[in-house]
Scaffold this motif. Sequence first.
Motif, mmCIF file in Angstrom:
data_model
loop_
_atom_site.group_PDB
_atom_site.id
_atom_site.type_symbol
_atom_site.label_atom_id
_atom_site.label_comp_id
_atom_site.label_asym_id
_atom_site.label_seq_id
_atom_site.Cartn_x
_atom_site.Cartn_y
_atom_site.Cartn_z
ATOM 1 N N LEU A 255 0.831 -1.207 0.000
ATOM 2 C CA LEU A 255 0.000 0.000 0.000
ATOM 3 C C LEU A 255 0.866 1.257 0.000
ATOM 4 N N LEU A 256 1.943 1.257 0.771
ATOM 5 C CA LEU A 256 2.854 2.400 0.793
ATOM 6 C C LEU A 256 3.525 2.601 -0.559
ATOM 7 N N GLY A 257 3.919 1.502 -1.208
ATOM 8 C CA GLY A 257 4.556 1.607 -2.509
ATOM 9 C C GLY A 257 3.636 2.191 -3.559
ATOM 10 N N VAL A 258 2.373 1.757 -3.550
ATOM 11 C CA VAL A 258 1.394 2.287 -4.498
ATOM 12 C C VAL A 258 1.132 3.761 -4.224
ATOM 13 N N TRP A 259 1.015 4.108 -2.955
ATOM 14 C CA TRP A 259 0.675 5.481 -2.583
ATOM 15 C C TRP A 259 1.844 6.455 -2.780
ATOM 16 N N ALA A 260 3.045 6.024 -2.422
ATOM 17 C CA ALA A 260 4.187 6.949 -2.412
ATOM 18 C C ALA A 260 4.912 7.051 -3.750
ATOM 19 N N VAL A 261 5.106 5.923 -4.426
ATOM 20 C CA VAL A 261 5.905 5.961 -5.657
ATOM 21 C C VAL A 261 5.185 5.317 -6.838
ATOM 22 N N ASP A 262 3.851 5.193 -6.745
ATOM 23 C CA ASP A 262 3.035 4.702 -7.863
ATOM 24 C C ASP A 262 3.482 3.339 -8.378
ATOM 25 N N GLU A 263 3.844 2.431 -7.467
ATOM 26 C CA GLU A 263 4.188 1.077 -7.891
ATOM 27 C C GLU A 263 2.928 0.354 -8.373
ATOM 28 N N VAL A 264 3.093 -0.506 -9.369
ATOM 29 C CA VAL A 264 1.965 -1.180 -9.996
ATOM 30 C C VAL A 264 1.722 -2.536 -9.333
ATOM 31 N N VAL A 265 0.455 -2.847 -9.094
ATOM 32 C CA VAL A 265 0.074 -4.153 -8.549
ATOM 33 C C VAL A 265 -0.870 -4.815 -9.539
ATOM 34 N N THR A 266 -0.477 -5.955 -10.108
ATOM 35 C CA THR A 266 -1.312 -6.668 -11.071
ATOM 36 C C THR A 266 -2.104 -7.762 -10.377
ATOM 37 N N LEU A 267 -3.097 -8.310 -11.099
ATOM 38 C CA LEU A 267 -3.913 -9.384 -10.536
ATOM 39 C C LEU A 267 -3.078 -10.630 -10.278
ATOM 40 N N THR A 268 -2.120 -10.906 -11.174
ATOM 41 C CA THR A 268 -1.255 -12.068 -10.965
ATOM 42 C C THR A 268 -0.417 -11.896 -9.710
ATOM 43 N N MET A 269 0.075 -10.675 -9.499
ATOM 44 C CA MET A 269 0.852 -10.381 -8.300
ATOM 45 C C MET A 269 -0.004 -10.567 -7.047
ATOM 46 N N LEU A 270 -1.243 -10.086 -7.094
ATOM 47 C CA LEU A 270 -2.139 -10.228 -5.942
ATOM 48 C C LEU A 270 -2.461 -11.691 -5.674
ATOM 49 N N ALA A 271 -2.619 -12.478 -6.740
ATOM 50 C CA ALA A 271 -2.903 -13.906 -6.561
ATOM 51 C C ALA A 271 -1.716 -14.606 -5.899
ATOM 52 N N GLY A 272 -0.509 -14.313 -6.380
ATOM 53 C CA GLY A 272 0.682 -14.909 -5.774
ATOM 54 C C GLY A 272 0.862 -14.478 -4.333
ATOM 55 N N ALA A 273 0.637 -13.176 -4.069
ATOM 56 C CA ALA A 273 0.751 -12.663 -2.702
ATOM 57 C C ALA A 273 -0.280 -13.311 -1.795
ATOM 58 N N GLY A 274 -1.506 -13.496 -2.315
ATOM 59 C CA GLY A 274 -2.554 -14.128 -1.522
ATOM 60 C C GLY A 274 -2.211 -15.554 -1.140
ATOM 61 N N LEU A 275 -1.638 -16.304 -2.079
ATOM 62 C CA LEU A 275 -1.240 -17.683 -1.792
ATOM 63 C C LEU A 275 -0.143 -17.732 -0.734
ATOM 64 N N ILE A 276 0.809 -16.817 -0.828
ATOM 65 C CA ILE A 276 1.894 -16.790 0.159
ATOM 66 C C ILE A 276 1.360 -16.422 1.541
ATOM 67 N N LEU A 277 0.437 -15.470 1.608
ATOM 68 C CA LEU A 277 -0.130 -15.076 2.901
ATOM 69 C C LEU A 277 -0.966 -16.210 3.496
ATOM 70 N N VAL A 278 -1.738 -16.918 2.657
ATOM 71 C CA VAL A 278 -2.495 -18.083 3.142
ATOM 72 C C VAL A 278 -1.532 -19.154 3.661
ATOM 73 N N ALA A 279 -0.427 -19.341 2.937
ATOM 74 C CA ALA A 279 0.581 -20.312 3.373
ATOM 75 C C ALA A 279 1.161 -19.926 4.732
ATOM 76 N N LEU A 280 1.379 -18.631 4.949
ATOM 77 C CA LEU A 280 1.889 -18.174 6.245
ATOM 78 C C LEU A 280 0.877 -18.424 7.359
ATOM 79 N N VAL A 281 -0.411 -18.210 7.061
ATOM 80 C CA VAL A 281 -1.458 -18.487 8.056
ATOM 81 C C VAL A 281 -1.436 -19.954 8.453
ATOM 82 N N ILE A 282 -1.333 -20.846 7.448
ATOM 83 C CA ILE A 282 -1.284 -22.282 7.729
ATOM 84 C C ILE A 282 -0.003 -22.640 8.482
ATOM 85 N N HIS A 283 1.108 -22.078 8.043
ATOM 86 C CA HIS A 283 2.400 -22.396 8.656
ATOM 87 C C HIS A 283 2.443 -21.999 10.122
#
Length: 306
Positions: A255-283
Motif C-alpha cells: 500500500l505504501l509503494g502504491v501510494w508513495a511511488v506509484d508502484e503497480v500491482v497486477t492481478l497475478t501479483m495479488l494472486a501470488g501474494a494471496g497464496l503466500i499469505l495463506v501459506a503463512l497463516v497455515i504455517h
Amino acid sequence: MRVQLAYLLVIMIWATTPLSIKLGGQSFSPMAGLSLRILLAVLVGSAICTIGGYTGLNIRRHWKLYAAASLGIFPNMALIYVAADYISSGLISLMFGLAPFFTAVLTRPILGESALQPRKLLAIALALVGLVFIFFDRARMGENGAIGIGLMLLSNVAFSSSSLLIKKLNKTMTVPPMEQALGSMAFSLPGLLITWVAITGVGPIHYTPIGLASLLYLSLFASLVGFAAYYYILNHMAVETVSLIPLITPILAMLLGVWAVDEVVTLTMLAGAGLILVALVIHQKLWVLLARSKKPQASNEQAVEH
C-alpha cells in the motif's frame, strides 16, 4: 504496554524499510547506502551507550552471538539492497515474509530439531505456487525481476540461518537487546565496507534531500531502534506472536509503494501474494493463536458475571 508498543514499532519499521531503501537508491549505490547506514548507526549507538553509562560490547564473551547476528545484516541486508534495483518495495517485503518457511527447513541442520510437519510442508508448497505466480508476472517485475527474486531467496537463507544460530546461542548466554544490536552491526561492518570498495569503489557521493532523509531514517530508526526493538520482543513475547509480523508488513508495504511511488500491482501479483499469505497463516497456525487470545477475554467476562 512497553512490549505492545515495541511490537507495533517493529511492524511499522518492517513495513516502511523497503520503501526507504528504494528511495535511498536514488542517491546512493546499494552497498554505499547500506554501509553508511550501519556505520552511522554504530557510531550513534556507541555514543548513546557511552553517555548513558550502558553496557558496551563484550567481544571476549559474546563474539559468537555477535557474529551469528551479523549474518542478518551482511550478507542478508546487502542482498536486499541490491534486490531493490530489480523489484518493488512491496515485493521485497512479501519475499522477506518467506523467512518462516526457510526457518522450518533449516531447523534440523542448525538446531538438530525437526520442524517439517505435514501442515508446514503444505504451507511451503502453497508458498512455492504463489512464488511461481509472481515469478512469471513479467508486467509486474520487468525483465530482470528474476534477479531480484533470486537475491531475496538468498536473503531469506541468510536471515533464517542467523535467527536459528541466535536461538541456539541464547540457550547458553543472555545479552541485552541494545548490546546485541550494536554487536551485530559492528561485526557486519568489515564485510560491508570491503564489499562497497570492491564493487563500486569509494568516490564522491551525490545525494538528494530524499536520499539523505532515507539514510538518516534507516540508520537511526530502522537500524538502531528497530534492531533493539526486535530483540526486545523476541525476549518478551511468544514466538507465534512475533511470527505474525511477516503476515502484516507485506500488505502495508504494498500500500505504501502504491501510494508513495506509484508502484503497480497486477492481478497475478495479488494472486501470488494471496497464496503466500495463506501459506503463512497455515504455517503459523494463525487460528490457534487467535483462539488463545480469546481465552483470557472469556475468563474475564465470566469473572465480571460472578
